[in-house]
Design a protein around this motif. Structure first.
Motif, short mmCIF file in Angstrom:
data_model
loop_
_atom_site.label_atom_id
_atom_site.label_comp_id
_atom_site.label_asym_id
_atom_site.label_seq_id
_atom_site.Cartn_x
_atom_site.Cartn_y
_atom_site.Cartn_z
N GLN A 143 0.79 -1.23 0.00
CA GLN A 143 0.00 0.00 0.00
C GLN A 143 0.82 1.28 0.00
OE1 GLN A 143 -2.69 -0.37 3.33
NE2 GLN A 143 -3.95 -1.85 2.26
N THR A 144 2.12 1.17 0.27
CA THR A 144 2.96 2.37 0.31
C THR A 144 4.21 2.16 -0.54
OG1 THR A 144 4.28 1.63 2.20
CG2 THR A 144 2.25 2.88 2.70
N ARG A 145 4.88 3.26 -0.82
CA ARG A 145 6.13 3.16 -1.58
C ARG A 145 7.14 2.29 -0.83
NH1 ARG A 145 9.87 7.11 -4.62
NH2 ARG A 145 11.76 5.85 -4.61
N ASN A 146 7.23 2.46 0.49
CA ASN A 146 8.16 1.65 1.28
C ASN A 146 7.84 0.16 1.13
OD1 ASN A 146 10.30 1.24 3.19
ND2 ASN A 146 8.70 0.79 4.68
N GLU A 147 6.56 -0.21 1.23
CA GLU A 147 6.17 -1.60 1.04
C GLU A 147 6.45 -2.07 -0.38
OE1 GLU A 147 2.07 -2.00 2.16
OE2 GLU A 147 2.50 -1.78 4.29
N LEU A 148 6.22 -1.20 -1.35
CA LEU A 148 6.51 -1.53 -2.75
C LEU A 148 7.98 -1.90 -2.91
CD1 LEU A 148 5.67 -1.56 -5.80
CD2 LEU A 148 6.35 0.85 -5.85
N GLU A 149 8.84 -1.13 -2.29
CA GLU A 149 10.28 -1.37 -2.43
C GLU A 149 10.75 -2.58 -1.65
OE1 GLU A 149 12.88 1.96 -1.95
OE2 GLU A 149 11.55 3.30 -3.02
N ASN A 150 10.08 -2.91 -0.55
CA ASN A 150 10.59 -3.96 0.34
C ASN A 150 9.74 -5.21 0.44
OD1 ASN A 150 12.97 -2.49 1.34
ND2 ASN A 150 11.41 -1.05 2.03
N ALA A 151 8.50 -5.16 -0.04
CA ALA A 151 7.62 -6.32 0.17
C ALA A 151 6.75 -6.66 -1.03
CB ALA A 151 6.74 -6.07 1.40
N TRP A 152 7.06 -6.12 -2.21
CA TRP A 152 6.24 -6.44 -3.38
C TRP A 152 6.63 -7.80 -3.95
CZ3 TRP A 152 6.77 -4.40 -8.99
CH2 TRP A 152 5.70 -4.87 -9.77
N ILE A 153 7.88 -8.00 -4.25
CA ILE A 153 8.34 -9.27 -4.82
C ILE A 153 9.11 -9.99 -3.72
CG2 ILE A 153 9.63 -10.40 -6.65
CD1 ILE A 153 9.31 -7.80 -8.30
N VAL A 154 8.46 -10.97 -3.12
CA VAL A 154 9.03 -11.65 -1.95
C VAL A 154 8.84 -13.16 -2.07
CG1 VAL A 154 8.72 -9.71 -0.34
CG2 VAL A 154 6.87 -11.36 -0.63
N PRO A 155 9.70 -13.93 -1.41
CA PRO A 155 9.46 -15.38 -1.36
C PRO A 155 8.12 -15.66 -0.68
CG PRO A 155 11.68 -14.84 -0.57
CD PRO A 155 10.93 -13.55 -0.71
N ILE A 156 7.45 -16.69 -1.14
CA ILE A 156 6.16 -17.07 -0.55
C ILE A 156 6.26 -17.15 0.97
CG2 ILE A 156 4.46 -18.93 -0.36
CD1 ILE A 156 5.05 -19.58 -3.33
N LYS A 157 7.37 -17.72 1.48
CA LYS A 157 7.53 -17.92 2.92
C LYS A 157 7.53 -16.61 3.70
CE LYS A 157 12.52 -17.95 2.67
NZ LYS A 157 13.71 -18.75 2.58
N ASP A 158 7.81 -15.49 3.02
CA ASP A 158 7.84 -14.18 3.68
C ASP A 158 6.58 -13.36 3.40
OD1 ASP A 158 10.37 -14.83 4.60
OD2 ASP A 158 11.37 -13.85 2.92
N SER A 159 5.58 -13.97 2.80
CA SER A 159 4.36 -13.24 2.43
C SER A 159 3.17 -13.73 3.27
CB SER A 159 4.05 -13.47 0.94
OG SER A 159 3.50 -14.76 0.74
N TRP A 160 2.05 -13.08 3.10
CA TRP A 160 0.82 -13.47 3.78
C TRP A 160 0.38 -14.87 3.37
CZ3 TRP A 160 -3.57 -14.63 1.00
CH2 TRP A 160 -3.58 -14.21 -0.34
N LEU A 161 0.82 -15.33 2.19
CA LEU A 161 0.43 -16.67 1.72
C LEU A 161 0.95 -17.77 2.63
CD1 LEU A 161 1.04 -16.44 -2.14
CD2 LEU A 161 -1.15 -16.56 -0.95
#
Length: 173
Positions: A143-161
């Motif tokens: 939802q934010t630029r900071n999240e875009l830079e740090n949490a957009w493309i992440v391993p599945i294990k590091d995501s809400w999935l």
């Protein structure tokens, strides 16, 4: 495929700038991508909130993700201006015959390309080793630029999935 994108983001936008990512149901052709970028530039240049210019940025990433960003330190984005951006994305979808609003298809980076997988097939894909906890996932919920830079493309294990599925042994840490 090169997954670098951060250098394309505007330097002068706050880390708290609001971000919306719309995933297309298919990859765009080069000519479509060029046309979409021109339409994005026009929309962001004309985007208003209660008569004030929205400090906005738009781009098409990886031929499949439309990104809109608004720096609200200059002018807040109201409900009406958010509605206008949704109408713009819907018109892009109609013009290019794609769906930007199907949240049940998830995007992963598999074998050097972006692959869409229905959420209903996620467990099957994990159990059969098509993907694992280290597979890169496009978390379009940022939802934010900071999240875009740090949490957009992440391993599945590091995501809400990771909380939604059982990851195979060896890929959860």
């Amino acid at each position: 495929m090169n997954l670098e994108y951060k250098h394309l983001l505007p330097d002068n936008f706050s880390d708290n700038s609001r971000v919306w990512i719309y995933q297309s149901s298919r990859l765009f052709s080069l000519s479509e991508a060029l046309e979409i970028e021109a339409l994005l530039n026009k929309f962001t240049a004309e985007w208003r909130s209660h008569g004030a210019d929205v400090e906005a940025y738009g781009n098409l990433f990886f031929g499949q993700f439309v990104l809109l960003m608004a720096d609200e330190t200059k002018a807040g984005v109201s409900g009406c201006s958010t509605d206008s951006s949704v109408r713009f994305i819907k018109s892009l979808g109609e013009q290019f015959k794609v769906d930007f609003f199907n949240r049940t298809h998830l995007a992963f980076y598999i074998k050097n390309k972006i692959q869409l997988l229905p959420l209903s097939q996620l467990s099957y894909a994990l159990q059969n080793h098509f993907i694992d906890g280290n597979t890169l996932y496009f978390n379009n919920l940022v939802q934010t630029r900071n999240e875009l830079e740090n949490a957009w493309i992440v391993p599945i294990k590091d995501s809400w999935l990771a909380r939604k599925v059982t990851l195979p042994a060896g890929s959860s840490h």
